[in-house]
Design an enzyme around this catalytic site. Structure first.
Site, PDB file in Angstrom:
ATOM      1  CB  CYS A 209      31.631  39.227  38.937  1.00 16.26           C
ATOM      2  SG  CYS A 209      30.863  37.655  38.473  1.00 16.26           S
ATOM      3  CG  HIS A 376      33.409  41.289  35.236  1.00 14.59           C
ATOM      4  ND1 HIS A 376      34.153  40.138  35.420  1.00 14.59           N
ATOM      5  CD2 HIS A 376      32.105  40.927  35.365  1.00 14.59           C
ATOM      6  CE1 HIS A 376      33.338  39.128  35.652  1.00 14.59           C
ATOM      7  NE2 HIS A 376      32.091  39.580  35.618  1.00 14.59           N
ATOM      8  CG  HIS A 405      38.097  33.748  22.158  1.00 12.36           C
ATOM      9  ND1 HIS A 405      39.243  32.987  21.999  1.00 12.36           N
ATOM     10  CD2 HIS A 405      37.261  33.390  21.139  1.00 12.36           C
ATOM     11  CE1 HIS A 405      39.114  32.218  20.933  1.00 12.36           C
ATOM     12  NE2 HIS A 405      37.933  32.442  20.390  1.00 12.36           N
ATOM     13  CG  ASN A 409      32.216  35.570  34.133  1.00  9.23           C
ATOM     14  OD1 ASN A 409      33.069  35.932  34.946  1.00  9.23           O
ATOM     15  ND2 ASN A 409      30.954  35.949  34.226  1.00  9.23           N
TER      16      ASN A 409
END
EC number: 2.3.1.-
Length: 477
Positions: A209, A376, A405, A409
Site C-alpha cells: 500500500c 493511508h 468510509h 481501503n
C-alpha cells in the site's frame, strides 16, 4: 519564473549593498572604474572560471517537480455495496459451494460481519463486477477488466482536465502490488494511449500500500535526469483476483477492507507549468525495515493450509508499523520541522542516550510543519494509532476517515482520494504544506511532502463531487 525573479532581485540587492558599502568606506569608485578599464583582459580571464562554476551550479541544481493535476477513479454506482449486500454475497457463495461449506464454519460469516461493522467503511464502497455475480469471476479476463476500467477511467479524466496530449508524456510509472500480468500494466497504458516509442516506463509490483509514494519518488528521480517533460504516475490495486475464500481469519480481514480504486497523477519539471500546477514536491522519504524478519513477514501473500492464496496479517503488524513510522519521522523531521522542535527532539535524544534510558522518545509537533495530513486509509485502527502517536486533532485525520468510509481501503491510491477530499472542502490555500504518509508490506513507511502553489480548487469530476455535501459523517464506534 519565480526562481529567476528571486535570483534577479538578490543580484540587484547585493550589488547595491556592495556599492553603498564601498562608498561608505571611502573607496573612490572612479579610481576603481579606471582600474577595471585598464585591466579588462585580466578581469575577463579571472571571470571565466567563476562563470563556468556558476553555470555548472545552475545546471546541476535539482529541477522543481510540479504536480499539475491528479484524478481519482470514481466507480459507477452499480458497483456500490452495503454491508448487508456483502454478507448476502458471502452467504450465496457458501450456498453455491464456493467456500465454508460445512455448518461448523458459520463463525466465519459472523467474523466477517463483525469486522465490517467495526471497520469504519460506509454503505457505498465498491467491489468489481466479477465478485458480484455467481459463479464468481476471478480469472485473468475479469481481473484485466477491473484494472483497465480503473486505470483508463482515471487517465481519461486527467488528460481531459489538463489538456495534455498523451504524446507529450516522457515518463510513466505504474504500481500495482499483486496483479502484474504480461504484457505489463505500463505496456497496457502505452498501447491504449499510443504513447511515444522512447517513453521511460516502469511497472512496480509487490510493494504494498505504500507503493504510491515510491512511484512518486521514482518519477521524481527520472524528472531530474530527463528535462522539460511530463511524467504520469498511476497507482492502483486489483480486487477481483484477491478475494480470499479460505478459513484463515487473518486472511479474511483483507476481504473486509479493500475496495475498487485508483489514481493518476501528472507531474512536470517544465518551468512554464508552475503557473498552472497545484503543488510542488518538496521531499520524499522512504524507509524499508525488511532486513528484520518480523517486518518482512508481518504481511505476506501465501497459501493457507488448504492451498488457497491470501494475504496473512500477523500479530506483529502494529509493532512493526510503529517502529517503521518512528524511523520515517526521525528522517523527515530535520527536513520540515521548525528549529524549536528540532532542538527539543535533539535534547531529548541526548538525555535518553546518556542520562535517562527510561525517558520517552520526544514526538515532534508536526502540526507546526504541516497544515494537512493524508494518512493511508488502511483501516480504522491504523488511522486511530497515527492520530494518537502524532498528536493530531480529529480535523487533521478527517480526510483519511472519510476516504475509508466512502471508498474503503483503495491501497496505494488512498492518499490521493484524501487530497481530493481536502480540495473539495475548499481548505487548500496557497503555501499550505501536505504530508502524505503510507505504510505497506515489506515493511515500508514512505512520506511525500508537497506545498500548494495557489488556492486549490477541486478538479472537474472529483470523486467527491456527488457526495461532498454529506461529508463529514459520524462514524459509529
Amino acid at each position: 519564473m519565480k526562481n529567476l525573479k528571486m535570483f534577479f532581485f538578490k543580484f540587484v540587492f547585493i550589488s547595491l549593498m556592495v556599492a553603498l558599502s564601498m562608498k561608505g568606506s571611502g573607496i573612490n569608485l572612479e579610481h576603481l572604474q579606471n582600474f577595471c578599464i585598464h585591466n579588462l583582459e585580466t578581469i575577463t580571464l579571472l571571470s571565466f572560471p567563476l562563470l563556468f562554476l556558476l553555470t555548472i551550479y545552475m545546471l546541476s541544481r535539482p529541477k522543481p517537480v510540479y504536480l499539475v493535476d491528479f484524478s481519482c477513479y470514481l466507480p459507477p454506482s452499480h458497483l456500490k455495496v452495503s454491508v448487508k449486500t456483502l454478507m448476502e454475497h458471502a452467504r450465496r457463495a457458501r450456498e453455491a459451494g464456493v467456500c465454508w461449506k460445512n455448518k461448523e464454519n458459520d463463525y466465519l460469516i459472523e467474523f466477517q460481519q463483525k469486522i465490517l461493522e467495526r471497520s469504519g467503511l460506509g454503505q457505498e464502497t465498491c467491489i468489481p463486477e466479477g465478485l458480484q455475480c455467481f459463479p464468481l469471476q476471478q480469472g485473468m479476463a475479469a481481473s484485466r477488466k477491473e484494472t483497465e476500467e480503473v486505470i483508463f477511467g482515471a487517465l481519461d479524466n486527467l488528460f481531459r482536465n489538463t489538456g495534455v496530449n498523451p504524446g507529450e508524456i516522457g515518463i510513466l510509472v505504474v504500481n500495482s502490488s499483486t496483479f502484474n500480468p504480461t504484457p505489463s500494466l505500463a505496456s497496457m497504458i502505452v498501447n491504449k494511449y499510443k504513447l511515444r516509442d522512447n517513453i521511460k516506463s516502469l511497472n512496480l509490483g509487490g510493494m504494498g500500500c505504500s507503493a504510491g509514494v515510491i512511484a512518486i519518488d521514482v518519477a521524481k528521480g527520472l524528472l531530474q535526469v530527463h528535462r522539460n517533460t511530463y511524467a504520469i504516475v498511476v497507482s492502483t490495486e486489483n480486487i477481483t483476483q484477491n478475494l480470499y475464500l479460505g478459513k484463515n481469519k487473518s486472511m479474511l480481514v483483507t476481504n473486509c477492507l479493500f475496495r475498487v480504486g485508483g489514481a493518476a497523477i501528472l507531474l512536470s519539471n517544465r518551468s512554464r507549468d508552475q503557473a498552472r500546477a497545484k503543488y510542488e514536491l518538496l521531499h520524499t522519504v522512504r524507509i524499508h525495515t525488511g532486513s528484520d524478519d518480523r517486518s518482512f513477514e508481518c504481511a505476506t501473500q501465501e497459501e493457507d493450509e488448504d492451498g488457497i492464496i491470501g494475504v496473512t496479517l500477523t500479530k506483529n503488524l502494529p509493532m512493526v508499523a510503529a517502529r517503521t513510522l518512528k524511523i520515517n519521522i526521525a528522517t523527515l523531521g530535520p527536513l520540515v520541522l521548525p528549529m524549536k522542535e528540532k532542538l527539543a527532539f535533539f535534547v531529548t535524544f541526548l538525555k535518553k542516550k546518556y542520562f535517562k534510558p527510561e525517558l520517552k522518545n520526544y514526538t515532534p509537533d508536526f502540526k507546526l510543519a504541516f497544515e494537512h495530513f493524508c494518512i493511508h486509509a488502511g483501516g480504522r485502527a491504523l488511522i486511530d494509532e497515527l492520530e494518537k502517536n502524532l498528536k493530531l486533532s480529529p480535523l487533521h485525520v478527517e480526510a483519511s476517515r472519510m476516504t475509508l468510509h466512502r471508498f474503503g481501503n483503495t491501497s496505494s491510491s488512498s492518499i490521493w482520494y484524501e487530497l481530493a477530499y481536502t480540495e473539495a472542502k475548499g481548505r487548500m490555500k496557497e503555501g499550505d504544506r501536505i504530508w502524505q504518509i503510507a505504510l505497506g508490506s515489506g515493511f515500508k513507511c514512505n512520506s511525500s511532502v508537497w506545498v500548494a502553489l495557489r488556492n486549490v480548487k477541486p478538479s472537474v469530476n472529483s470523486p467527491w463531487e456527488d457526495c461532498m455535501d454529506r461529508y463529514p459523517v459520524e462514524i459509529d464506534i
